[in-house]
Design a protein around this motif. Structure first.
Motif, PDB file in Angstrom:
ATOM      1  N   VAL A  48       6.825 -10.515  -8.365  1.00  0.00           N
ATOM      2  CA  VAL A  48       6.188 -10.874  -7.087  1.00  0.00           C
ATOM      3  C   VAL A  48       7.260 -11.295  -6.086  1.00  0.00           C
ATOM      4  CG1 VAL A  48       4.635 -12.506  -5.941  1.00  0.00           C
ATOM      5  CG2 VAL A  48       3.974 -11.500  -8.113  1.00  0.00           C
ATOM      6  N   GLY A  49       8.232 -12.085  -6.562  1.00  0.00           N
ATOM      7  CA  GLY A  49       9.321 -12.512  -5.675  1.00  0.00           C
ATOM      8  C   GLY A  49      10.095 -11.323  -5.139  1.00  0.00           C
ATOM      9  N   ALA A  50      10.461 -10.400  -6.024  1.00  0.00           N
ATOM     10  CA  ALA A  50      11.222  -9.222  -5.602  1.00  0.00           C
ATOM     11  C   ALA A  50      10.392  -8.366  -4.645  1.00  0.00           C
ATOM     12  CB  ALA A  50      11.635  -8.412  -6.826  1.00  0.00           C
ATOM     13  N   ALA A  51       9.095  -8.282  -4.902  1.00  0.00           N
ATOM     14  CA  ALA A  51       8.231  -7.474  -4.031  1.00  0.00           C
ATOM     15  C   ALA A  51       8.192  -8.057  -2.623  1.00  0.00           C
ATOM     16  CB  ALA A  51       6.822  -7.401  -4.618  1.00  0.00           C
ATOM     17  N   ILE A  52       7.990  -9.372  -2.538  1.00  0.00           N
ATOM     18  CA  ILE A  52       7.885  -9.999  -1.205  1.00  0.00           C
ATOM     19  C   ILE A  52       9.226  -9.946  -0.477  1.00  0.00           C
ATOM     20  CG2 ILE A  52       7.426 -12.159   0.026  1.00  0.00           C
ATOM     21  CD1 ILE A  52       5.343 -12.796  -2.111  1.00  0.00           C
ATOM     22  N   CYS A  53      10.312 -10.296  -1.182  1.00  0.00           N
ATOM     23  CA  CYS A  53      11.621 -10.265  -0.536  1.00  0.00           C
ATOM     24  C   CYS A  53      11.979  -8.856  -0.076  1.00  0.00           C
ATOM     25  CB  CYS A  53      12.701 -10.808  -1.475  1.00  0.00           C
ATOM     26  SG  CYS A  53      12.553 -12.564  -1.740  1.00  0.00           S
ATOM     27  N   GLY A  54      11.609  -7.861  -0.883  1.00  0.00           N
ATOM     28  CA  GLY A  54      11.900  -6.483  -0.509  1.00  0.00           C
ATOM     29  C   GLY A  54      11.114  -6.057   0.716  1.00  0.00           C
ATOM     30  N   LEU A  55       9.840  -6.415   0.736  1.00  0.00           N
ATOM     31  CA  LEU A  55       8.993  -6.035   1.873  1.00  0.00           C
ATOM     32  C   LEU A  55       9.382  -6.805   3.129  1.00  0.00           C
ATOM     33  CD1 LEU A  55       5.574  -5.949   0.009  1.00  0.00           C
ATOM     34  CD2 LEU A  55       6.631  -4.004   1.150  1.00  0.00           C
ATOM     35  N   GLN A  56       9.865  -8.015   2.921  1.00  0.00           N
ATOM     36  CA  GLN A  56      10.224  -8.899   4.030  1.00  0.00           C
ATOM     37  C   GLN A  56      11.256  -8.267   4.964  1.00  0.00           C
ATOM     38  OE1 GLN A  56       8.533 -11.420   4.593  1.00  0.00           O
ATOM     39  NE2 GLN A  56       9.639 -13.331   4.736  1.00  0.00           N
ATOM     40  N   GLN A  57      12.094  -7.413   4.390  1.00  0.00           N
ATOM     41  CA  GLN A  57      13.165  -6.827   5.201  1.00  0.00           C
ATOM     42  C   GLN A  57      12.613  -5.892   6.282  1.00  0.00           C
ATOM     43  OE1 GLN A  57      15.562  -5.113   2.151  1.00  0.00           O
ATOM     44  NE2 GLN A  57      16.508  -7.065   1.625  1.00  0.00           N
ATOM     45  N   ASP A  58      11.441  -5.335   6.030  1.00  0.00           N
ATOM     46  CA  ASP A  58      10.863  -4.413   7.009  1.00  0.00           C
ATOM     47  C   ASP A  58       9.916  -5.112   7.969  1.00  0.00           C
ATOM     48  OD1 ASP A  58      12.184  -2.357   5.968  1.00  0.00           O
ATOM     49  OD2 ASP A  58      10.528  -1.563   4.774  1.00  0.00           O
ATOM     50  N   THR A  94      11.185   5.925 -12.498  1.00  0.00           N
ATOM     51  CA  THR A  94      10.390   4.928 -11.807  1.00  0.00           C
ATOM     52  C   THR A  94       9.173   5.561 -11.157  1.00  0.00           C
ATOM     53  OG1 THR A  94      11.839   5.342  -9.970  1.00  0.00           O
ATOM     54  CG2 THR A  94      12.270   3.391 -11.258  1.00  0.00           C
ATOM     55  N   PRO A  95       8.137   4.750 -11.015  1.00  0.00           N
ATOM     56  CA  PRO A  95       6.974   5.244 -10.295  1.00  0.00           C
ATOM     57  C   PRO A  95       7.375   5.584  -8.857  1.00  0.00           C
ATOM     58  CG  PRO A  95       6.528   3.153 -11.336  1.00  0.00           C
ATOM     59  CD  PRO A  95       7.965   3.388 -11.480  1.00  0.00           C
ATOM     60  N   THR A  96       6.665   6.502  -8.275  1.00  0.00           N
ATOM     61  CA  THR A  96       7.100   7.036  -6.989  1.00  0.00           C
ATOM     62  C   THR A  96       7.237   5.999  -5.889  1.00  0.00           C
ATOM     63  OG1 THR A  96       4.838   7.769  -6.941  1.00  0.00           O
ATOM     64  CG2 THR A  96       6.529   9.472  -7.034  1.00  0.00           C
ATOM     65  N   ASP A  97       6.336   5.024  -5.886  1.00  0.00           N
ATOM     66  CA  ASP A  97       6.366   4.150  -4.718  1.00  0.00           C
ATOM     67  C   ASP A  97       7.560   3.206  -4.689  1.00  0.00           C
ATOM     68  OD1 ASP A  97       4.216   1.658  -5.891  1.00  0.00           O
ATOM     69  OD2 ASP A  97       4.502   3.601  -6.830  1.00  0.00           O
ATOM     70  N   VAL A  98       8.267   3.102  -5.811  1.00  0.00           N
ATOM     71  CA  VAL A  98       9.480   2.288  -5.787  1.00  0.00           C
ATOM     72  C   VAL A  98      10.440   2.820  -4.733  1.00  0.00           C
ATOM     73  CG1 VAL A  98      11.611   1.881  -7.048  1.00  0.00           C
ATOM     74  CG2 VAL A  98       9.451   1.399  -8.110  1.00  0.00           C
ATOM     75  N   ARG A  99      10.464   4.139  -4.611  1.00  0.00           N
ATOM     76  CA  ARG A  99      11.416   4.739  -3.682  1.00  0.00           C
ATOM     77  C   ARG A  99      11.023   4.518  -2.224  1.00  0.00           C
ATOM     78  NH1 ARG A  99      11.328  10.379  -5.936  1.00  0.00           N
ATOM     79  NH2 ARG A  99      10.017   9.536  -7.574  1.00  0.00           N
ATOM     80  N   ASP A 100       9.806   4.069  -2.039  1.00  0.00           N
ATOM     81  CA  ASP A 100       9.401   3.784  -0.667  1.00  0.00           C
ATOM     82  C   ASP A 100      10.018   2.499  -0.143  1.00  0.00           C
ATOM     83  OD1 ASP A 100       6.034   4.938  -1.297  1.00  0.00           O
ATOM     84  OD2 ASP A 100       7.898   6.005  -0.908  1.00  0.00           O
ATOM     85  N   ILE A 101      10.471   1.678  -1.078  1.00  0.00           N
ATOM     86  CA  ILE A 101      11.059   0.417  -0.642  1.00  0.00           C
ATOM     87  C   ILE A 101      12.437   0.704  -0.049  1.00  0.00           C
ATOM     88  CG2 ILE A 101      11.765  -1.881  -1.359  1.00  0.00           C
ATOM     89  CD1 ILE A 101       9.942  -1.486  -3.799  1.00  0.00           C
ATOM     90  N   ASP A 102      12.636   0.226   1.146  1.00  0.00           N
ATOM     91  CA  ASP A 102      13.897   0.490   1.822  1.00  0.00           C
ATOM     92  C   ASP A 102      14.860  -0.645   1.547  1.00  0.00           C
ATOM     93  OD1 ASP A 102      14.711   1.533   5.194  1.00  0.00           O
ATOM     94  OD2 ASP A 102      15.468   2.120   3.236  1.00  0.00           O
ATOM     95  N   LEU A 103      15.994  -0.319   1.000  1.00  0.00           N
ATOM     96  CA  LEU A 103      16.936  -1.412   0.713  1.00  0.00           C
ATOM     97  C   LEU A 103      18.085  -1.425   1.701  1.00  0.00           C
ATOM     98  CD1 LEU A 103      16.999  -1.219  -3.141  1.00  0.00           C
ATOM     99  CD2 LEU A 103      16.171  -3.133  -1.802  1.00  0.00           C
TER     100      LEU A 103
END
Lengths: 162, 288
Positions: free
Chosen positions: B206-216, B279-288
Motif C-alpha cells: 500500500v505504501g509503495a502504491a501510494i508513493c508511486g501514484l503520488q508522483q503523478d 509482472t501484471p500489465t498494470d505495473v508498467r503503467d506506473i511511471d517512475l
C-alpha cells in the motif's frame, strides 16, 4: 445453447501459458514419490492418533478409540465413493487414497469411530471418568472440530515457549 | 426463442461486511499470520535440485494461468504460500515442480472461488505433461503435508483494513487498491518475500502504491514518511522494517520494469509475448 453447460473460462486456443517448464515428466517417478509421501503421511497420522487408517483399527496409545453406532448421519458422509459419477477418475485402490477410502464399504454404513484422550497418569482407577470434564460414566461422543483446534493451539503454544 | 443472457457475470458477490473490518478481526489476523509462514529458507536447507530461478519460473507461469483464467486476486499468493510451505518440508525434484504449482493453484482456487479451476484445465496448462489423475493424487499428498491447514492468511486479507484507516479520498481508493494488489502478486513471485509476514507485505505494498501514484497526482495528503509511520502503526510493524520492505518492493518493481524494457529492446518479440512478462500489465503503467 452450448455455452450454458460449457466452461465460462476456457483455455484460449494457442495460449502461451500452456507450456511445460522443466522438460518431460516421469510418470513412474511421480507415482513412486506420491506413494512414498502418502505412506509417510499415513505413518505420521498413525503415530499421532494411534490409529491405523488403512485397516481402520485402533492401536495402543494416548487415545482410546471406540465405535459409535447409529449417529444418524446422512449416507453421503459415511460411504466413500457413493457419489460415483463422472468425476470419479478411476483412482487406484492404493494407500494414496486410504485416508479417504475405507477398507470395506459395509463398515462405514453405521459404524463411526470416536476417540477420547486417555489421561497420562499411570494409576487410573477403573471406571473413573475419562477426562476432567465428564461427570461419571464412559465418555462417549463424536469428536468435533474444536477438539482438534484446542489440541493444535496447545501444541503451538508449547512450541513457542521452549 | 433465446431467453438466456450469457453476459451476466456468473459470480455473485456478497456486499462488504463492516463487522469483518473492525479491529478485533485485524488483531486476530496479526496474531495468527505467522503460523502459515514456511518454516525455513528451503533453498539452503531442504532442496537439492530446485534453484531460486526455478521457483521464479513456476511462479511466473502460475501468475499467467491465474490472470488468463481471471482468478480472484488471492488465489495466486495463496497458491504460492502452499508451494513454499510444501517445499520447506519436502525435498522435491525439479521435474515435479510444475505439477506442484498446478496442485497448489487447484487447492487455492477451490478455497477462494465460486467456480474453481478444474483439474483438466490445469493439466492443459502444463501442456499435458501431467494427467488429471496425477494431479488428484498429489492433491492428497500436498494436503497431508500442509496438515490440511489451507486457510492461510495472505497480504490481501489486510488490504481493506489498511485502506479504511488512511485519510484518502474515496475516489482514489480503487486505484490504490489495484496497484497494491499488483505489488502483492509481484512479491509472491520473489522468494525474498516468502518469509515476510503477510501484514508487512500488505503495508509495504500500500505504501509503495501510494508513493508511486503520488508522483503523478495528489492521492494522499500525507508525505511518504508520514504515511509509512501511519502504516506501521496500523499493523504494529517496526517503521524501519517497513521502510526496508517498501524499498525492496520498489526495487523488485524497477527490476521487472527493466526486464520488460530489455525485452522490448530485443525487438524480435511481439507485443503479445511482452504481455506475459513476470509482472501484471498494470505495473508498467506506473511511471517512475
Amino acid at each position: 445453447m452450448t455455452e450454458r453447460s460449457g466452461d465460462a473460462r476456457p483455455v484460449p486456443h494457442g495460449s502461451k501459458a500452456c507450456r511445460r517448464l522443466f522438460g518431460p515428466v516421469d510418470s513412474e517417478q511421480l507415482r513412486r514419490d506420491c506413494d512414498a509421501l502418502m505412506a509417510g503421511c499415513l505413518q505420521e497420522a498413525r503415530e499421532r492418533w494411534n490409529f491405523d487408517f488403512v485397516t481402520e483399527t485402533p492401536l495402543e496409545g494416548n487415545f482410546a478409540w471406540e465405535p459409535v453406532k447409529g449417529l444418524g448421519l446422512p449416507k453421503l458422509y459415511l460411504t466413500p465413493g457413493s457419489r460415483g459419477g463422472p468425476d470419479d477418475l478411476g483412482r487406484r485402490p492404493s494407500t494414496s487414497a486410504a485416508l479417504l477410502q475405507g477398507s470395506s464399504q459395509e463398515d462405514h454404513v453405521d459404524l463411526s469411530l470416536s476417540c477420547t484422550l486417555v489421561p497420562r497418569s499411570p494409576e487410573r482407577p477403573e471406571g473413573s471418568p475419562a477426562g476432567p470434564g465428564t461427570s461419571g460414566g464412559r465418555k462417549r461422543r463424536q469428536t468435533s472440530m474444536t477438539d482438534f483446534y484446542h489440541s493444535k493451539r496447545r501444541l503451538i503454544f508449547c512450541k513457542r515457549r521452549p | 426463442m433465446e431467453l438466456l443472457c450469457c453476459e451476466v457475470d456468473p459470480v455473485r458477490r456478497a456486499v462488504p461486511d463492516r463487522n469483518l473490518l473492525d479491529d478485533r478481526v485485524l488483531q486476530n489476523l496479526l496474531t495468527i499470520e505467522e503460523r502459515y509462514l514456511p518454516q525455513c529458507s528451503y533453498f539452503k536447507c531442504v532442496q537439492k535440485d530446485i534453484q531460486p530461478y526455478m521457483r521464479r519460473m513456476v511462479a511466473t507461469w502460475m501468475l499467467e494461468v491465474c490472470e488468463e483464467q481471471k482468478c480472484e486476486e488471492e488465489v495466486f499468493p495463496l497458491a504460492m504460500n502452499y508451494l513454499d510451505r510444501f517445499l520447506a518440508g519436502v525435498p522435491t525434484p525439479k521435474t515435479h515442480l510444475q505439477l506442484l504449482g498446478a496442485v497448489c493453484m487447484f487447492l487455492a482456487s477451490k478455497l477462494k472461488e465460486t467456480i474453481p479451476l478444474t483439474a483438466e484445465k490445469l493439466c492443459i496448462y502444463t501442456d499435458n505433461s501431467i494427467k488429471p489423475q496425477e494431479l488428484l493424487e498429489w492433491e492428497l499428498v500436498v494436503l497431508g503435508k500442509l496438515k490440511w491447514n489451507l486457510a492461510a492468511v495472505t497480504p490481501h486479507d489486510f488490504i481493506e483494513h489498511i485502506l479504511r484507516k488512511l485519510p484518502q479520498q474515496r475516489e482514489k481508493l480503487s486505484l490504490i487498491r489495484k496497484h497494491a494488489q499488483t505489488f502483492i502478486a509481484l512479491c509472491a513471485t520473489d522468494f525474498k518475500f516468502a518469509m515476510y509476514p503477510p501484514s508487512m507485505i500488505a503495508t509495504g505494498s500500500v505504501g509503495a502504491a501510494i508513493c508511486g501514484l503520488q508522483q503523478d497526482e495528489e492521492v494522499s495528503s500525507l508525505t511518504c514518511d508520514a504515511l509509512t509511520e501511519l502504516l506501521a502503526k496500523i499493523t504494529n510493524t517496526d517503521v524501519d522494517c517497513l521502510k526496508a520492505c517498501q524499498e525492496q518492493i520498489e526495487a523488485v518493481l524497477l527490476n521487472s520494469l527493466q526486464q520488460v524494457r530489455q525485452e522490448q529492446r530485443d525487438g524480435s518479440k511481439t507485443e503479445d509475448e511482452l504481455d506475459q512478462a513476470t509482472t501484471p500489465t498494470d505495473v508498467r503503467d506506473i511511471d517512475l
